[in-house]
Design an enzyme around this catalytic site. Structure first.
Site, PDB file in Angstrom:
ATOM      1  N   GLU A 200      -6.213  -5.872   4.334  1.00  0.00           N
ATOM      2  CA  GLU A 200      -6.789  -4.635   4.860  1.00  0.00           C
ATOM      3  C   GLU A 200      -7.875  -4.164   3.892  1.00  0.00           C
ATOM      4  O   GLU A 200      -7.630  -4.035   2.679  1.00  0.00           O
ATOM      5  CB  GLU A 200      -5.687  -3.575   5.002  1.00  0.00           C
ATOM      6  CG  GLU A 200      -6.215  -2.276   5.559  1.00  0.00           C
ATOM      7  CD  GLU A 200      -5.162  -1.487   6.324  1.00  0.00           C
ATOM      8  OE1 GLU A 200      -4.126  -2.046   6.703  1.00  0.00           O
ATOM      9  OE2 GLU A 200      -5.401  -0.293   6.559  1.00  0.00           O
ATOM     10  N   ARG A 201      -9.049  -3.933   4.423  1.00  0.00           N
ATOM     11  CA  ARG A 201     -10.215  -3.528   3.625  1.00  0.00           C
ATOM     12  C   ARG A 201     -10.536  -4.558   2.537  1.00  0.00           C
ATOM     13  O   ARG A 201     -11.013  -4.206   1.456  1.00  0.00           O
ATOM     14  CB  ARG A 201     -10.025  -2.149   3.003  1.00  0.00           C
ATOM     15  CG  ARG A 201      -9.551  -1.086   3.970  1.00  0.00           C
ATOM     16  CD  ARG A 201     -10.342  -1.049   5.238  1.00  0.00           C
ATOM     17  NE  ARG A 201      -9.828  -0.053   6.177  1.00  0.00           N
ATOM     18  CZ  ARG A 201     -10.303   0.076   7.413  1.00  0.00           C
ATOM     19  NH1 ARG A 201     -11.270  -0.703   7.864  1.00  0.00           N
ATOM     20  NH2 ARG A 201      -9.821   1.002   8.209  1.00  0.00           N
ATOM     21  N   LYS A 320       3.794   4.523   1.395  1.00  0.00           N
ATOM     22  CA  LYS A 320       2.919   5.372   2.217  1.00  0.00           C
ATOM     23  C   LYS A 320       3.792   5.867   3.360  1.00  0.00           C
ATOM     24  O   LYS A 320       4.276   5.062   4.159  1.00  0.00           O
ATOM     25  CB  LYS A 320       1.752   4.547   2.745  1.00  0.00           C
ATOM     26  CG  LYS A 320       0.891   5.245   3.797  1.00  0.00           C
ATOM     27  CD  LYS A 320      -0.304   4.384   4.195  1.00  0.00           C
ATOM     28  CE  LYS A 320      -1.161   5.029   5.262  1.00  0.00           C
ATOM     29  NZ  LYS A 320      -2.336   4.206   5.621  1.00  0.00           N
ATOM     30  N   GLU A 324      -1.159   8.352   8.823  1.00  0.00           N
ATOM     31  CA  GLU A 324      -1.817   7.369   9.686  1.00  0.00           C
ATOM     32  C   GLU A 324      -0.802   6.513  10.442  1.00  0.00           C
ATOM     33  O   GLU A 324      -0.926   5.288  10.514  1.00  0.00           O
ATOM     34  CB  GLU A 324      -2.758   6.486   8.861  1.00  0.00           C
ATOM     35  CG  GLU A 324      -3.827   7.293   8.139  1.00  0.00           C
ATOM     36  CD  GLU A 324      -4.876   6.449   7.415  1.00  0.00           C
ATOM     37  OE1 GLU A 324      -4.543   5.344   6.964  1.00  0.00           O
ATOM     38  OE2 GLU A 324      -6.023   6.927   7.312  1.00  0.00           O
ATOM     39  N   ARG A 357       2.781   8.064  -2.211  1.00  0.00           N
ATOM     40  CA  ARG A 357       1.359   8.415  -2.060  1.00  0.00           C
ATOM     41  C   ARG A 357       1.161   9.826  -1.490  1.00  0.00           C
ATOM     42  O   ARG A 357       1.891  10.252  -0.588  1.00  0.00           O
ATOM     43  CB  ARG A 357       0.649   7.391  -1.179  1.00  0.00           C
ATOM     44  CG  ARG A 357       0.674   6.013  -1.807  1.00  0.00           C
ATOM     45  CD  ARG A 357       0.005   5.006  -0.909  1.00  0.00           C
ATOM     46  NE  ARG A 357      -1.433   4.974  -1.015  1.00  0.00           N
ATOM     47  CZ  ARG A 357      -2.249   4.929   0.022  1.00  0.00           C
ATOM     48  NH1 ARG A 357      -1.810   4.989   1.263  1.00  0.00           N
ATOM     49  NH2 ARG A 357      -3.551   4.852  -0.159  1.00  0.00           N
ATOM     50  N   ARG A 369      -8.331  18.445   7.073  1.00  0.00           N
ATOM     51  CA  ARG A 369      -7.673  17.290   6.438  1.00  0.00           C
ATOM     52  C   ARG A 369      -7.699  17.409   4.909  1.00  0.00           C
ATOM     53  O   ARG A 369      -6.779  16.984   4.226  1.00  0.00           O
ATOM     54  CB  ARG A 369      -8.394  16.019   6.897  1.00  0.00           C
ATOM     55  CG  ARG A 369      -7.911  14.764   6.222  1.00  0.00           C
ATOM     56  CD  ARG A 369      -8.523  13.551   6.893  1.00  0.00           C
ATOM     57  NE  ARG A 369      -8.404  12.361   6.058  1.00  0.00           N
ATOM     58  CZ  ARG A 369      -8.998  11.209   6.308  1.00  0.00           C
ATOM     59  NH1 ARG A 369      -9.756  11.082   7.394  1.00  0.00           N
ATOM     60  NH2 ARG A 369      -8.843  10.177   5.517  1.00  0.00           N
ATOM     61  N   ASP A 398     -11.158  10.579   1.478  1.00  0.00           N
ATOM     62  CA  ASP A 398     -10.800   9.159   1.529  1.00  0.00           C
ATOM     63  C   ASP A 398     -11.812   8.250   0.839  1.00  0.00           C
ATOM     64  O   ASP A 398     -12.580   7.575   1.522  1.00  0.00           O
ATOM     65  CB  ASP A 398     -10.654   8.734   2.994  1.00  0.00           C
ATOM     66  CG  ASP A 398      -9.866   7.461   3.122  1.00  0.00           C
ATOM     67  OD1 ASP A 398      -9.547   6.864   2.084  1.00  0.00           O
ATOM     68  OD2 ASP A 398      -9.565   7.070   4.262  1.00  0.00           O
ATOM     69  N   GLU A 420      -5.269   7.223  -7.850  1.00  0.00           N
ATOM     70  CA  GLU A 420      -5.555   6.039  -7.028  1.00  0.00           C
ATOM     71  C   GLU A 420      -7.060   5.965  -6.796  1.00  0.00           C
ATOM     72  O   GLU A 420      -7.651   6.842  -6.162  1.00  0.00           O
ATOM     73  CB  GLU A 420      -4.812   6.122  -5.684  1.00  0.00           C
ATOM     74  CG  GLU A 420      -5.107   4.950  -4.763  1.00  0.00           C
ATOM     75  CD  GLU A 420      -4.280   4.952  -3.484  1.00  0.00           C
ATOM     76  OE1 GLU A 420      -3.096   5.370  -3.510  1.00  0.00           O
ATOM     77  OE2 GLU A 420      -4.819   4.546  -2.433  1.00  0.00           O
ATOM     78  N   GLU A 426     -14.679  -0.353   0.471  1.00  0.00           N
ATOM     79  CA  GLU A 426     -14.574  -0.019   1.894  1.00  0.00           C
ATOM     80  C   GLU A 426     -15.715   0.880   2.362  1.00  0.00           C
ATOM     81  O   GLU A 426     -16.323   0.632   3.398  1.00  0.00           O
ATOM     82  CB  GLU A 426     -13.224   0.665   2.142  1.00  0.00           C
ATOM     83  CG  GLU A 426     -13.049   1.147   3.567  1.00  0.00           C
ATOM     84  CD  GLU A 426     -11.686   1.789   3.810  1.00  0.00           C
ATOM     85  OE1 GLU A 426     -10.874   1.870   2.877  1.00  0.00           O
ATOM     86  OE2 GLU A 426     -11.450   2.212   4.959  1.00  0.00           O
TER      87      GLU A 426
HETATM   88  C1  BDP Z   1      -8.147   4.331   4.399  1.00  0.00           C
HETATM   89  C2  BDP Z   1      -8.274   2.956   4.961  1.00  0.00           C
HETATM   90  C3  BDP Z   1      -6.985   2.471   5.579  1.00  0.00           C
HETATM   91  C4  BDP Z   1      -5.848   2.645   4.590  1.00  0.00           C
HETATM   92  C5  BDP Z   1      -5.805   4.085   4.130  1.00  0.00           C
HETATM   93  C6  BDP Z   1      -4.761   4.325   3.054  1.00  0.00           C
HETATM   94  O1  BDP Z   1      -9.290   2.951   5.934  1.00  0.00           O
HETATM   95  O2  BDP Z   1      -7.158   1.145   5.947  1.00  0.00           O
HETATM   96  O3  BDP Z   1      -4.647   2.267   5.163  1.00  0.00           O
HETATM   97  O4  BDP Z   1      -7.026   4.452   3.582  1.00  0.00           O
HETATM   98  O5  BDP Z   1      -5.159   4.537   1.928  1.00  0.00           O
HETATM   99  O6  BDP Z   1      -9.254   4.546   3.597  1.00  0.00           O
HETATM  100  O7  BDP Z   1      -3.572   4.309   3.331  1.00  0.00           O
END
Ligand code: BDP
Length: 736
Positions: A200-201, A320, A324, A357, A369, A398, A420, A426
């Site tokens: 991911e990313r 996490k 999301e 997190r 947010r 973010d 973090e 990204e």
């Molecule tokens: C965002 C990313 C996503 C991650 C999320 C995270 O787009 O893919 O899962 O952060 O940190 O920036 O959990």
């Protein structure tokens, strides 16, 4: 003719009769083995020493290394010295344990030194903790030796890497002494790697963890990865994506993770795994994952016990939750502390920790947010166990190209907070752009929080000096993958490197770090050093300018996050661009002052007071906190609209300068790496132009004003930019 050209020619001469086929074969062999610089070696290439004085000095030390101890870490040190000796001097180092008369370099723990030599000279290192080291010269029975000493073997390892660095950067001075110890306890990479090897990313290929072939097959890369991390002092890795798959906690996968943990242990690296909160249901056959349910508690205890049976020094879980779409304690009416503490209790008997997190937000909550993490975590201050640390992103949204520091830093008194950062780019050009991130991290670390004390800053929260916390952490989301050069873009290596250095010492200066990395990566050529350094140091501000100037943020492409898309709307509001820039006929920006969302109220009074005033807030954060008219006057005297145009244009200009600076180094850098970077810089220039053109044309539809005359007029068609689609962009978040 270049050396490679000469070789090619020679090969052709010799093998003329055998015609081209053989010639090509031998040439390829030569290029790949001895002369190719594809970046695989990272900053540990150990080039031949050129300066003759240094060479003599180093040769002498390598000719008699008195080596204490047989521990695996000492074996690792021995191997590293073998690699370095052969590459820098062309010969094996001589290790000795008998011939005192031949000894030049002592390597040992403080205790060993005291036992064997009866020396208690290096008392200074006593207070440097398990990972600290001292290096310098010592006198023994009338003779002078060079020594590298740690309290523990891992300290010697760090000392040796530091010493090798001083040789590579030609700063080694046998007469001066140096001691050092990390300021942060856990210096950690977070891999967002999935079990199917997608990342991911991730923009550097696939995951380096070959789960399918583990535990049977050990990829040699694992060792080189561990060497690279140890050379920076990175001492923890979380192997799996925070969007976790519960399967990693099954017995089969634990056996695989054990192999990696065993390999990394001698390098001082602990393994962590991500825990999916709903694992009790997914792999435990339970109907609930409620953290207060006795069966759930028993599940995690048993899992943890099993984990430690495979990995006795397992670091703990990274979680996490309730963010999301990830499962978490909220599903059961429990809060984050109840969720984290349940896991912490399972880990505590073994010395493990929970990294929980703070990146939590929900579109179902009608609140900016920016504010949501503080709203969740501030009321829980003091409620987390001692072996829980809350991992907070550098900013509240973010990982944007520029964010003000996260208001949670300094807002809690009795909760461990860790940092973090995102090393993978990204939102900063992914792997097509050269953006050196250390200045961005430095900016955050040096931000004044004014809490808990008036002189506090983020670095002081992180390393415990201002916050008083004992458990300290700096994590970086990894940019590593299977690409031959590890990070996709060669300069991504500099970000891995800089992260490790800043995690070791959050007060380090990003310019000095760049300098070290350049010398270790490209050698000592002064022109290469000065030009490359300039490119690196201006790269982040350039990216901010052509992507998100003056506090604009979150205006990138939907889902893949590649390229500009300030027009993204529809669906979850907090995943659109309009939510963040709020452009309209009157102006642009997000009002986060008391008249708006009042996210500013979450910062110390000293900050909120100044930043609430659009004429006093640093302009770099202007539109992050204020919605302002297009004609608002900036400090330069330009209107806001003009300022936006000028920043975007400046970003493009800097990107072009970076490219021409680099290109002027042709012939001074090996052709492979030169061309790799040059091609990518050409893409970067195009992408910078694309950002400028798309954003300015789009914002003009609201501002309805001409572009400032001094900028290159944006080209292209807005509808075309909007139509661009990148379904195959790398690193897209998998949906399962
Ligand atoms: C965002 C990313 C996503 C991650 C999320 C995270 O787009 O893919 O899962 O952060 O940190 O920036 O959990």
């Amino acid at each position: 003719m270049s050396f490679r050209g000469f070789l090619a020619n020679l090969t052709l001469q010799i093998f003329k009769p055998m015609k081209n086929l053989f010639a090509v074969f031998f040439f390829t062999l030569f290029s790949i083995s001895a002369f190719s610089k594809d970046g695989y070696e990272l900053w540990l290439d150990y080039p031949r020493i050129e300066s003759s004085a240094l060479k003599t000095e180093v040769e002498t030390l390598f000719s008699g290394i008195y080596f204490f101890g047989q521990e695996p870490t000492q074996e690792v040190i021995r191997k590293e010295l073998q690699i370095a000796g052969n590459k820098m001097l062309g010969k094996d180092p001589v290790f000795t344990q008998e011939r005192l008369d031949r000894t030049r370099l002592w390597l040992g723990t403080r205790e060993e030194l005291a036992q064997v030599l009866g020396l208690e000279t290096q008392m200074k290192i006593r207070n440097l903790g398990p990972e600290g080291y001292w290096r310098g010269s010592i006198d023994f029975q009338g003779k002078s030796y060079y020594a590298i000493i740690g309290n523990q073997p891992v300290g010697i390892l760090y000392g040796v890497f530091d010493w090798l660095k001083s040789i590579q950067t030609e700063t080694f001075d046998p007469k001066s002494e140096k001691s050092d110890a990390p300021k942060v306890k856990l210096r950690m990479l977070n891999h967002w790697d999935n079990l199917d090897r997608t990342v991911e990313r991730g923009y550097a290929g696939f995951s380096i963890w070959d789960w399918h072939k583990l535990p049977g097959y050990i990829d040699p890369r694992y060792i080189d990865y561990a060497r690279a991390n140890a050379s920076l002092g990175i001492n923890a890795v979380s192997l799996t994506n925070v969007n976790a798959n519960a399967r990693i906690l099954t017995t089969d996968f634990m056996k695989k993770a054990k192999v990696l943990a065993d390999l990394f242990r001698p390098y001082g690296i602990k393994v962590f795994l991500t825990a999916r909160f709903s694992a009790p249901m997914e792999i435990g056959g339970l109907k609930t994952a409620d953290p207060l349910d006795p069966d759930v508690i028993a599940f995690w205890k048993k899992k943890t016990e099993e984990m430690y049976s495979f990995i006795p020094d397992f670091g703990g879980f990274l979680v996490k939750a309730n963010s999301e779409g990830q499962p978490g304690p909220h599903e059961y009416g429990r809060n984050h502390a109840e969720g984290a503490n349940m896991l912490a209790d399972a880990l505590a008997p073994y010395g493990g920790i929970v990294i929980w997190r703070a990146f939590v937000y929900s579109h179902e909550i009608d609140e900016d947010r920016h504010k949501q993490a503080n709203l969740e975590f501030e009321p829980l201050d003091g409620k987390f166990r001692d072996n829980v640390i809350i991992q907070v992103k550098n900013g509240a949204i973010d990982f944007m190209p520029r964010e003000p520091f996260h208001p949670l830093f300094g807002a809690v008194k009795n909760t461990n907070l860790g940092m973090e950062f995102q090393i993978t780019q990204e939102y900063l050009g992914q792997a097509t752009q050269l953006v050196y991130l250390a200045p961005m991290w430095e900016e955050t670390l040096r931000s004044k929080t004014y809490r808990p004390t008036p002189s506090s800053m983020v670095a002081g929260i992180i390393d415990g000096s201002d916050s008083g916390q004992k458990l300290t952490l700096m994590a970086g989301v990894s940019n590593i993958g299977t690409d031959r050069n590890w990070t996709g873009h060669l300069f991504g290596q500099a970000n891995w490197y800089a992260f490790g250095r800043q995690a070791w010492n959050p007060y380090l200066n990003s310019e000095e770090i760049a300098q070290e990395w350049i010398k270790m990566t490209f050698g000592q050529n002064p022109e290469v050093l000065s030009k490359t350094k300039e490119i690196m140091l201006e790269s982040r501000e350039a990216a901010v300018n052509y992507m998100n100037p003056l506090g604009l943020h979150h205006i990138m492409g939907r889902s893949h996050h590649y390229g500009p898309a300030p027009w993204v709307e529809g669906g979850r509001a907090d995943w659109t661009s309009l939510y963040y820039h709020r452009a309209d006929s009157l102006g642009i920006g997000f009002d986060r002052t008391a008249t708006g969302s009042n996210a500013l109220g979450q910062y110390a009074h000293e900050i909120s007071q100044v930043w609430s005033d659009p004429n006093q807030i640093p302009e770099k954060h202007l539109l992050w906190f204020h919605h302002l008219p297009w004609d608002f006057e900036l400090k330069s005297g330009n209107t806001l609209w003009e300022g936006i145009g000028l920043h975007y244009d400046q970003g493009v200009k800097t990107a072009r300068e970076m490219k021409s600076q680099w290109d002027s180094l042709q012939g001074q850098i090996d052709p492979e790496r030169f061309s790799h970077v040059s091609q990518l810089l050409a893409i970067q220039v195009q992408e910078a132009e694309w950002w400028r053109n798309a954003c300015l044309l789009y914002f003009q539809t609201f501002a309805k004003r001409p572009f400032p005359t001094e900028i290159e007029q944006p080209q292209g068609d807005l509808e075309y930019f909007k139509s661009l689609d990148f379904p195959f962009a790398p690193g897209i978040r998998p949906r399962w």
